[in-house]
Write a protein that holds these residues in place. Sequence first.
Motif, PDB file in Angstrom:
ATOM      1  N   MET A 134       0.849  -1.198   0.000  1.00  0.00           N
ATOM      2  CA  MET A 134       0.000   0.000   0.000  1.00  0.00           C
ATOM      3  C   MET A 134       0.884   1.248   0.000  1.00  0.00           C
ATOM      4  N   GLU A 135       0.618   2.140  -0.974  1.00  0.00           N
ATOM      5  CA  GLU A 135       1.431   3.347  -1.062  1.00  0.00           C
ATOM      6  C   GLU A 135       1.070   4.329   0.050  1.00  0.00           C
ATOM      7  N   SER A 136       2.084   5.008   0.525  1.00  0.00           N
ATOM      8  CA  SER A 136       1.845   6.032   1.532  1.00  0.00           C
ATOM      9  C   SER A 136       1.029   7.164   0.941  1.00  0.00           C
ATOM     10  N   PRO A 137      -0.054   7.585   1.636  1.00  0.00           N
ATOM     11  CA  PRO A 137      -0.882   8.660   1.105  1.00  0.00           C
ATOM     12  C   PRO A 137      -0.172   9.991   1.058  1.00  0.00           C
ATOM     13  N   GLY A 138       0.998  10.092   1.696  1.00  0.00           N
ATOM     14  CA  GLY A 138       1.689  11.366   1.715  1.00  0.00           C
ATOM     15  C   GLY A 138       2.638  11.586   0.549  1.00  0.00           C
ATOM     16  N   ARG A 139       2.781  10.563  -0.304  1.00  0.00           N
ATOM     17  CA  ARG A 139       3.718  10.706  -1.401  1.00  0.00           C
ATOM     18  C   ARG A 139       3.154  10.067  -2.663  1.00  0.00           C
ATOM     19  N   LEU A 140       3.647  10.521  -3.794  1.00  0.00           N
ATOM     20  CA  LEU A 140       3.257   9.958  -5.083  1.00  0.00           C
ATOM     21  C   LEU A 140       4.329   8.966  -5.497  1.00  0.00           C
ATOM     22  N   SER A 141       3.940   7.715  -5.713  1.00  0.00           N
ATOM     23  CA  SER A 141       4.919   6.693  -6.043  1.00  0.00           C
ATOM     24  C   SER A 141       5.501   6.937  -7.430  1.00  0.00           C
ATOM     25  N   LEU A 142       6.681   6.382  -7.653  1.00  0.00           N
ATOM     26  CA  LEU A 142       7.343   6.548  -8.942  1.00  0.00           C
ATOM     27  C   LEU A 142       6.566   5.857 -10.057  1.00  0.00           C
ATOM     28  N   ARG A 143       5.955   4.712  -9.771  1.00  0.00           N
ATOM     29  CA  ARG A 143       5.211   4.013 -10.817  1.00  0.00           C
ATOM     30  C   ARG A 143       3.963   4.788 -11.220  1.00  0.00           C
ATOM     31  N   HIS A 144       3.328   5.460 -10.265  1.00  0.00           N
ATOM     32  CA  HIS A 144       2.182   6.293 -10.603  1.00  0.00           C
ATOM     33  C   HIS A 144       2.615   7.529 -11.386  1.00  0.00           C
ATOM     34  N   SER A 145       3.753   8.080 -11.000  1.00  0.00           N
ATOM     35  CA  SER A 145       4.296   9.222 -11.726  1.00  0.00           C
ATOM     36  C   SER A 145       4.616   8.832 -13.165  1.00  0.00           C
ATOM     37  N   LEU A 146       5.193   7.639 -13.330  1.00  0.00           N
ATOM     38  CA  LEU A 146       5.514   7.148 -14.665  1.00  0.00           C
ATOM     39  C   LEU A 146       4.257   6.968 -15.506  1.00  0.00           C
ATOM     40  N   ALA A 147       3.231   6.370 -14.926  1.00  0.00           N
ATOM     41  CA  ALA A 147       1.994   6.116 -15.665  1.00  0.00           C
ATOM     42  C   ALA A 147       1.328   7.415 -16.111  1.00  0.00           C
ATOM     43  N   LEU A 148       1.258   8.392 -15.215  1.00  0.00           N
ATOM     44  CA  LEU A 148       0.606   9.661 -15.558  1.00  0.00           C
ATOM     45  C   LEU A 148       1.419  10.439 -16.587  1.00  0.00           C
ATOM     46  N   GLY A 149       2.736  10.329 -16.522  1.00  0.00           N
ATOM     47  CA  GLY A 149       3.568  10.976 -17.524  1.00  0.00           C
ATOM     48  C   GLY A 149       3.367  10.376 -18.900  1.00  0.00           C
ATOM     49  N   LEU A 150       3.225   9.048 -18.964  1.00  0.00           N
ATOM     50  CA  LEU A 150       3.008   8.382 -20.241  1.00  0.00           C
ATOM     51  C   LEU A 150       1.672   8.781 -20.870  1.00  0.00           C
ATOM     52  N   VAL A 151       0.682   8.994 -20.044  1.00  0.00           N
ATOM     53  CA  VAL A 151      -0.648   9.354 -20.550  1.00  0.00           C
ATOM     54  C   VAL A 151      -0.723  10.814 -20.965  1.00  0.00           C
ATOM     55  N   HIS A 152       0.071  11.656 -20.330  1.00  0.00           N
ATOM     56  CA  HIS A 152      -0.100  13.094 -20.505  1.00  0.00           C
ATOM     57  C   HIS A 152       0.152  13.558 -21.935  1.00  0.00           C
ATOM     58  N   GLY A 153       1.185  13.048 -22.590  1.00  0.00           N
ATOM     59  CA  GLY A 153       1.497  13.490 -23.944  1.00  0.00           C
ATOM     60  C   GLY A 153       0.360  13.270 -24.925  1.00  0.00           C
ATOM     61  N   PRO A 154      -0.108  12.018 -25.099  1.00  0.00           N
ATOM     62  CA  PRO A 154      -1.202  11.771 -26.033  1.00  0.00           C
ATOM     63  C   PRO A 154      -2.487  12.519 -25.691  1.00  0.00           C
ATOM     64  N   THR A 155      -2.826  12.596 -24.408  1.00  0.00           N
ATOM     65  CA  THR A 155      -4.077  13.254 -24.048  1.00  0.00           C
ATOM     66  C   THR A 155      -3.997  14.767 -24.199  1.00  0.00           C
ATOM     67  N   GLU A 156      -2.788  15.329 -24.192  1.00  0.00           N
ATOM     68  CA  GLU A 156      -2.628  16.757 -24.433  1.00  0.00           C
ATOM     69  C   GLU A 156      -2.817  17.074 -25.908  1.00  0.00           C
ATOM     70  N   LEU A 157      -2.393  16.170 -26.782  1.00  0.00           N
ATOM     71  CA  LEU A 157      -2.455  16.424 -28.213  1.00  0.00           C
ATOM     72  C   LEU A 157      -3.807  16.070 -28.819  1.00  0.00           C
ATOM     73  N   LEU A 158      -4.511  15.124 -28.217  1.00  0.00           N
ATOM     74  CA  LEU A 158      -5.829  14.726 -28.717  1.00  0.00           C
ATOM     75  C   LEU A 158      -6.917  15.496 -27.975  1.00  0.00           C
ATOM     76  N   PRO A 159      -8.089  15.662 -28.583  1.00  0.00           N
ATOM     77  CA  PRO A 159      -9.169  16.445 -27.944  1.00  0.00           C
ATOM     78  C   PRO A 159      -9.943  15.663 -26.892  1.00  0.00           C
ATOM     79  N   ILE A 160      -9.209  15.107 -25.906  1.00  0.00           N
ATOM     80  CA  ILE A 160      -9.865  14.292 -24.886  1.00  0.00           C
ATOM     81  C   ILE A 160      -9.532  14.751 -23.472  1.00  0.00           C
ATOM     82  N   SER A 161      -8.782  15.847 -23.325  1.00  0.00           N
ATOM     83  CA  SER A 161      -8.496  16.498 -22.050  1.00  0.00           C
ATOM     84  C   SER A 161      -7.431  15.782 -21.222  1.00  0.00           C
TER      85      SER A 161
END
Length: 304
Positions: free
Chosen positions: A1-28
């Motif tokens: 269970m991840e500590s609620p006080g920090r953002l895990s590296l794997r979650h950071s990686l996942a959100l970074g991977l999603v951010h590029g495509p979703t920024e370029l496509l009209p899906i927010s």
Amino acid sequence: MESPGRLSLRHSLALGLVHGPTELLPISSSAHTILIPWLAGWPYAELDPELRKSFEVALHAGTAVALLADLGSLESHPGLTAVLDRLAPRHADSATNGVIPATALSDFPPRQALVIALSFIPPAIAGYTFEQILQRRLSGPPTIAAGLLLGGAAMALADTRPPEGTRTLKNAGAVDGLLLGLAQTLALIPGVSRSGAVLSAARARGFSRIDSHTLARRTGLPVILGAGALKTCRLIQHGAPPGAARTLALGGTTAFLSTLTATQLLRRGARDQHAAPLLPYSLYRGLLASVTINRLRPAHNRGT
């Protein structure tokens, strides 16, 4: 269970991977950054607000730097067809395998430069003045679901106009620039999508699907770069939360790489993609909103 006080590296990686495509496509991109952790049960909402804000700044900064790098690469190789929708629309030409070589930035038509400049003013003023307030008050799942639904409906409705349009880019003027700028201000509301709002406005103004994508690219780049610069300056001014350096670096770097990759993939079939209807994006937005609403219902029922 991840500590609620920090953002895990794997979650950071996942959100970074999603951010590029979703920024370029009209899906927010903002909708996905908030909804993915919420739907997956990650402790993202429990993070310190300053950490969340800093992480989202890192994502936007990574995307902005990637777009700058991509633009610099295109400018260094003006014969590449990669400039497609950012600098000049493509037209058939048998001498260049169906594509006219790209136009250099120095050859950009003054009239269209005016359109881009005017489209930057409304989101720049609104973003500087109201972004932090709107992000704090309108970043919950119910508001995001509403933004996804309304934005998707606007795209579908505007795209019912003839695909070839009734106007061309040469006809774009000052009024179009201001209206496209006003459309971009709606992206301050999570779930709306900057490119989706511009596409809807451009199609409603009579531009073809291809020209609407061209306008979305041209008017969007200054706004993305400006927003990234503003947020980065604010982060430097206030400082990043202690112990967050690795998380922010990973998120920003991954957003940078995912944006570069997405631009390359989208560019390969750009003309066919840009001539395609906006309905698939509208349906995807509706699906994501429906999943969000269904997740909200149990909490609503418990509250009543």
